[in-house]
Design a protein around this motif. Structure first.
Motif, PDB file in Angstrom:
ATOM      1  N   SER A 154       0.845  -1.210   0.000  1.00 33.98           N
ATOM      2  CA  SER A 154       0.000   0.000   0.000  1.00 33.98           C
ATOM      3  C   SER A 154       0.870   1.246   0.000  1.00 33.98           C
ATOM      4  O   SER A 154       0.587   2.220  -0.713  1.00 33.98           O
ATOM      5  CB  SER A 154      -0.961  -0.007   1.201  1.00 33.98           C
ATOM      6  OG  SER A 154      -0.292   0.229   2.426  1.00 33.98           O
ATOM      7  N   LYS A 155       1.961   1.229   0.756  1.00 33.47           N
ATOM      8  CA  LYS A 155       2.811   2.421   0.863  1.00 33.47           C
ATOM      9  C   LYS A 155       3.671   2.619  -0.397  1.00 33.47           C
ATOM     10  O   LYS A 155       3.921   3.748  -0.807  1.00 33.47           O
ATOM     11  CB  LYS A 155       3.678   2.337   2.126  1.00 33.47           C
ATOM     12  CG  LYS A 155       2.863   2.338   3.439  1.00 33.47           C
ATOM     13  CD  LYS A 155       1.987   3.583   3.574  1.00 33.47           C
ATOM     14  CE  LYS A 155       1.338   3.692   4.942  1.00 33.47           C
ATOM     15  NZ  LYS A 155       0.507   4.883   5.083  1.00 33.47           N
ATOM     16  N   HIS A 156       4.118   1.493  -1.021  1.00 36.12           N
ATOM     17  CA  HIS A 156       4.785   1.626  -2.329  1.00 36.12           C
ATOM     18  C   HIS A 156       3.821   2.274  -3.322  1.00 36.12           C
ATOM     19  O   HIS A 156       4.224   3.107  -4.144  1.00 36.12           O
ATOM     20  CB  HIS A 156       5.236   0.255  -2.867  1.00 36.12           C
ATOM     21  CG  HIS A 156       6.596  -0.170  -2.427  1.00 36.12           C
ATOM     22  ND1 HIS A 156       6.890  -0.543  -1.131  1.00 36.12           N
ATOM     23  CD2 HIS A 156       7.761  -0.278  -3.122  1.00 36.12           C
ATOM     24  CE1 HIS A 156       8.180  -0.870  -1.050  1.00 36.12           C
ATOM     25  NE2 HIS A 156       8.731  -0.720  -2.248  1.00 36.12           N
ATOM     26  N   GLY A 157       2.543   1.866  -3.240  1.00 39.83           N
ATOM     27  CA  GLY A 157       1.537   2.453  -4.127  1.00 39.83           C
ATOM     28  C   GLY A 157       1.406   3.951  -3.911  1.00 39.83           C
ATOM     29  O   GLY A 157       1.309   4.717  -4.884  1.00 39.83           O
ATOM     30  N   VAL A 158       1.428   4.377  -2.667  1.00 41.38           N
ATOM     31  CA  VAL A 158       1.309   5.815  -2.367  1.00 41.38           C
ATOM     32  C   VAL A 158       2.490   6.581  -2.974  1.00 41.38           C
ATOM     33  O   VAL A 158       2.314   7.640  -3.585  1.00 41.38           O
ATOM     34  CB  VAL A 158       1.231   6.072  -0.840  1.00 41.38           C
ATOM     35  CG1 VAL A 158       1.313   7.573  -0.528  1.00 41.38           C
ATOM     36  CG2 VAL A 158      -0.060   5.487  -0.258  1.00 41.38           C
ATOM     37  N   VAL A 159       3.686   6.018  -2.839  1.00 43.96           N
ATOM     38  CA  VAL A 159       4.878   6.701  -3.377  1.00 43.96           C
ATOM     39  C   VAL A 159       4.781   6.815  -4.906  1.00 43.96           C
ATOM     40  O   VAL A 159       4.956   7.895  -5.477  1.00 43.96           O
ATOM     41  CB  VAL A 159       6.181   5.974  -2.953  1.00 43.96           C
ATOM     42  CG1 VAL A 159       7.397   6.569  -3.678  1.00 43.96           C
ATOM     43  CG2 VAL A 159       6.380   6.052  -1.445  1.00 43.96           C
ATOM     44  N   GLY A 160       4.452   5.707  -5.561  1.00 45.92           N
ATOM     45  CA  GLY A 160       4.379   5.720  -7.032  1.00 45.92           C
ATOM     46  C   GLY A 160       3.277   6.630  -7.541  1.00 45.92           C
ATOM     47  O   GLY A 160       3.479   7.409  -8.483  1.00 45.92           O
ATOM     48  N   PHE A 161       2.111   6.548  -6.913  1.00 46.32           N
ATOM     49  CA  PHE A 161       0.984   7.396  -7.316  1.00 46.32           C
ATOM     50  C   PHE A 161       1.335   8.869  -7.122  1.00 46.32           C
ATOM     51  O   PHE A 161       1.101   9.702  -8.016  1.00 46.32           O
ATOM     52  CB  PHE A 161      -0.271   7.032  -6.504  1.00 46.32           C
ATOM     53  CG  PHE A 161      -1.372   8.049  -6.647  1.00 46.32           C
ATOM     54  CD1 PHE A 161      -2.116   8.119  -7.827  1.00 46.32           C
ATOM     55  CD2 PHE A 161      -1.644   8.963  -5.636  1.00 46.32           C
ATOM     56  CE1 PHE A 161      -3.116   9.076  -7.985  1.00 46.32           C
ATOM     57  CE2 PHE A 161      -2.634   9.921  -5.789  1.00 46.32           C
ATOM     58  CZ  PHE A 161      -3.373   9.974  -6.964  1.00 46.32           C
ATOM     59  N   THR A 162       1.883   9.187  -5.960  1.00 46.21           N
ATOM     60  CA  THR A 162       2.114  10.601  -5.641  1.00 46.21           C
ATOM     61  C   THR A 162       3.161  11.209  -6.563  1.00 46.21           C
ATOM     62  O   THR A 162       2.990  12.331  -7.062  1.00 46.21           O
ATOM     63  CB  THR A 162       2.514  10.757  -4.158  1.00 46.21           C
ATOM     64  OG1 THR A 162       1.546  10.091  -3.355  1.00 46.21           O
ATOM     65  CG2 THR A 162       2.578  12.227  -3.766  1.00 46.21           C
ATOM     66  N   ARG A 163       4.247  10.462  -6.822  1.00 47.63           N
ATOM     67  CA  ARG A 163       5.270  10.984  -7.739  1.00 47.63           C
ATOM     68  C   ARG A 163       4.675  11.202  -9.135  1.00 47.63           C
ATOM     69  O   ARG A 163       4.984  12.178  -9.814  1.00 47.63           O
ATOM     70  CB  ARG A 163       6.454  10.018  -7.835  1.00 47.63           C
ATOM     71  CG  ARG A 163       7.249   9.897  -6.548  1.00 47.63           C
ATOM     72  CD  ARG A 163       8.454   8.994  -6.755  1.00 47.63           C
ATOM     73  NE  ARG A 163       9.434   9.601  -7.631  1.00 47.63           N
ATOM     74  CZ  ARG A 163      10.223   8.940  -8.463  1.00 47.63           C
ATOM     75  NH1 ARG A 163      10.127   7.615  -8.564  1.00 47.63           N
ATOM     76  NH2 ARG A 163      11.081   9.573  -9.241  1.00 47.63           N
ATOM     77  N   SER A 164       3.823  10.271  -9.547  1.00 49.62           N
ATOM     78  CA  SER A 164       3.251  10.356 -10.900  1.00 49.62           C
ATOM     79  C   SER A 164       2.253  11.496 -11.025  1.00 49.62           C
ATOM     80  O   SER A 164       2.297  12.280 -11.982  1.00 49.62           O
ATOM     81  CB  SER A 164       2.568   9.037 -11.266  1.00 49.62           C
ATOM     82  OG  SER A 164       3.459   7.962 -11.101  1.00 49.62           O
ATOM     83  N   VAL A 165       1.355  11.604 -10.052  1.00 48.86           N
ATOM     84  CA  VAL A 165       0.326  12.649 -10.151  1.00 48.86           C
ATOM     85  C   VAL A 165       0.962  14.033  -9.963  1.00 48.86           C
ATOM     86  O   VAL A 165       0.482  15.029 -10.519  1.00 48.86           O
ATOM     87  CB  VAL A 165      -0.850  12.359  -9.175  1.00 48.86           C
ATOM     88  CG1 VAL A 165      -0.534  12.742  -7.751  1.00 48.86           C
ATOM     89  CG2 VAL A 165      -2.135  13.042  -9.639  1.00 48.86           C
ATOM     90  N   ALA A 166       2.096  14.072  -9.246  1.00 49.19           N
ATOM     91  CA  ALA A 166       2.820  15.346  -9.107  1.00 49.19           C
ATOM     92  C   ALA A 166       3.362  15.798 -10.460  1.00 49.19           C
ATOM     93  O   ALA A 166       3.379  16.998 -10.771  1.00 49.19           O
ATOM     94  CB  ALA A 166       3.962  15.203  -8.105  1.00 49.19           C
ATOM     95  N   MET A 167       3.796  14.837 -11.275  1.00 51.77           N
ATOM     96  CA  MET A 167       4.285  15.194 -12.618  1.00 51.77           C
ATOM     97  C   MET A 167       3.145  15.764 -13.456  1.00 51.77           C
ATOM     98  O   MET A 167       3.306  16.773 -14.138  1.00 51.77           O
ATOM     99  CB  MET A 167       4.883  13.965 -13.319  1.00 51.77           C
ATOM    100  CG  MET A 167       6.199  13.510 -12.733  1.00 51.77           C
ATOM    101  SD  MET A 167       6.851  12.051 -13.593  1.00 51.77           S
ATOM    102  CE  MET A 167       7.545  12.795 -15.058  1.00 51.77           C
ATOM    103  N   VAL A 168       1.992  15.108 -13.401  1.00 51.70           N
ATOM    104  CA  VAL A 168       0.826  15.615 -14.148  1.00 51.70           C
ATOM    105  C   VAL A 168       0.482  17.024 -13.670  1.00 51.70           C
ATOM    106  O   VAL A 168       0.214  17.915 -14.493  1.00 51.70           O
ATOM    107  CB  VAL A 168      -0.420  14.717 -13.931  1.00 51.70           C
ATOM    108  CG1 VAL A 168      -1.591  15.228 -14.731  1.00 51.70           C
ATOM    109  CG2 VAL A 168      -0.132  13.296 -14.301  1.00 51.70           C
TER     110      VAL A 168
END
Ligand SMILES: NC(=O)c1ccc[n+]([C@@H]2O[C@H](COP(=O)([O-])OP(=O)(O)OC[C@H]3O[C@@H](n4cnc5c(N)ncnc54)[C@H](O)[C@@H]3O)[C@@H](O)[C@H]2O)c1
Length: 266
Positions: A154-168
């Motif tokens: 779940s926490k790996h998911g948070v890191v990947g999602f957050t980095r990606s949505v920050a780029m958008v």
């Protein structure tokens, strides 16, 4: 971001790291909406804040972040009550390896949903003023955690999602910065969950091994995590960063190789 008079929504704010976040935000002059599933502790926290700060500066909203309608309602209430929204901290989290689906639901799906709802209330395309979103992951979002595989996922998911949505957010000029905080062990009630079969399921026999890890890494005070939050909020250059907080290195950032088309500062 200059924090005075900003409106912040913090999930899981009744105790632990979320409560420390609320305290730090109030000390900086913010107005804070405290969201939590635990209504009793939430009200107690609001009362404690009212003894230190003007009661008008906080609102407690009982809310299960895993309930889509309740979460949407809570954001709406905050926006109507304070007239705007500037900061969202998706902090609520659980450790449950037995009913592991709720760990994904609360720690990851609700963080994604909180980010998307937050963007609707803050992005400039919607006529809003921009803002900052901070998603709370964990060091377990960057490395394996032997006896908490689903928490770790779940926490790996948070890191990947957050980095990606920050780029958008940067590419699409939302005016919203989005970052992650990854603390090591922190002295809060979640640590007691390692003792319980209802939380650890098949891994409950390994509590001594987890306690050994706590001794090895040390246990942080929630106030240090709140210091990290304030640093992210105040530094307008930070987007897509992953802040790590550990006993031996304190507040620092995870290094990544640049990715093509990257627009955020690392
Ligand atoms: N304590 C640690 O060692 C540690 C380390 C790294 C990351 N974290 C993360 O920090 C965050 C805060 O945890 P904490 O240590 O303060 O734990 P905590 O148990 O003290 O606080 C968590 C809060 O979230 C609330 N909550 C749980 N499920 C909820 C739901 N469905 N809806 C609304 N509120 C809900 C709880 O009622 C509680 O008040 C979590 O995301 C956790 O995974 C904790």
């Amino acid at each position: 971001m200059h924090l005075k008079d900003k409106v912040a929504l913090v999930t899981g704010a009744a105790q632990g790291i979320g409560k420390a976040f609320a305290q730090a935000l109030l000390e900086k002059g913010c107005k804070v909406a405290l969201l939590d599933l635990n209504a009793e502790l939430g009200k107690e926290s609001k009362d404690a804040f009212d003894n230190q700060f003007d009661a008008q500066r906080t609102i407690f909203i009982p809310c299960d972040v895993s309930n889509e309608e309740k979460l949407k309602d809570a954001f709406k209430k905050v926006d109507i009550h304070f007239g705007k929204l500037d900061i969202v901290v998706n902090n609520a989290g659980v450790n449950n390896e037995k009913n592991w689906e709720i760990t994904i639901q609360i720690n990851l799906i609700s963080v994604i949903r909180g980010t998307y709802i937050g963007l609707e209330y803050m992005k400039t395309q919607n006529g809003r003023n921009g803002g900052v979103i901070v998603n709370v992951a964990s060091l377990a979002g960057l490395m394996p955690a032997a006896f908490q595989p689903v928490y770790c996922a779940s926490k790996h998911g948070v890191v990947g999602f957050t980095r990606s949505v920050a780029m958008v957010a940067a590419i699409a000029n939302y005016g919203v910065r989005i970052n992650t905080i990854c603390p090591a062990f922190v002295n809060t009630s979640i640590l007691q969950s390692i003792e319980k079969e209802e939380n650890m399921g098949p891994y409950v026999g390994y509590k001594e091994e987890i306690k050994d890890m706590m001794k090895f890494y040390g246990v942080l005070d929630p106030t240090l995590i709140a210091k990290g939050l304030i640093q992210i909020l105040e530094d307008d250059s930070l987007n897509g960063t992953v802040m790590k907080i550990t006993t031996n290195q304190g507040i620092h950032f995870h290094d990544y190789n640049p990715v093509p088309f990257q627009t955020e500062k690392q």
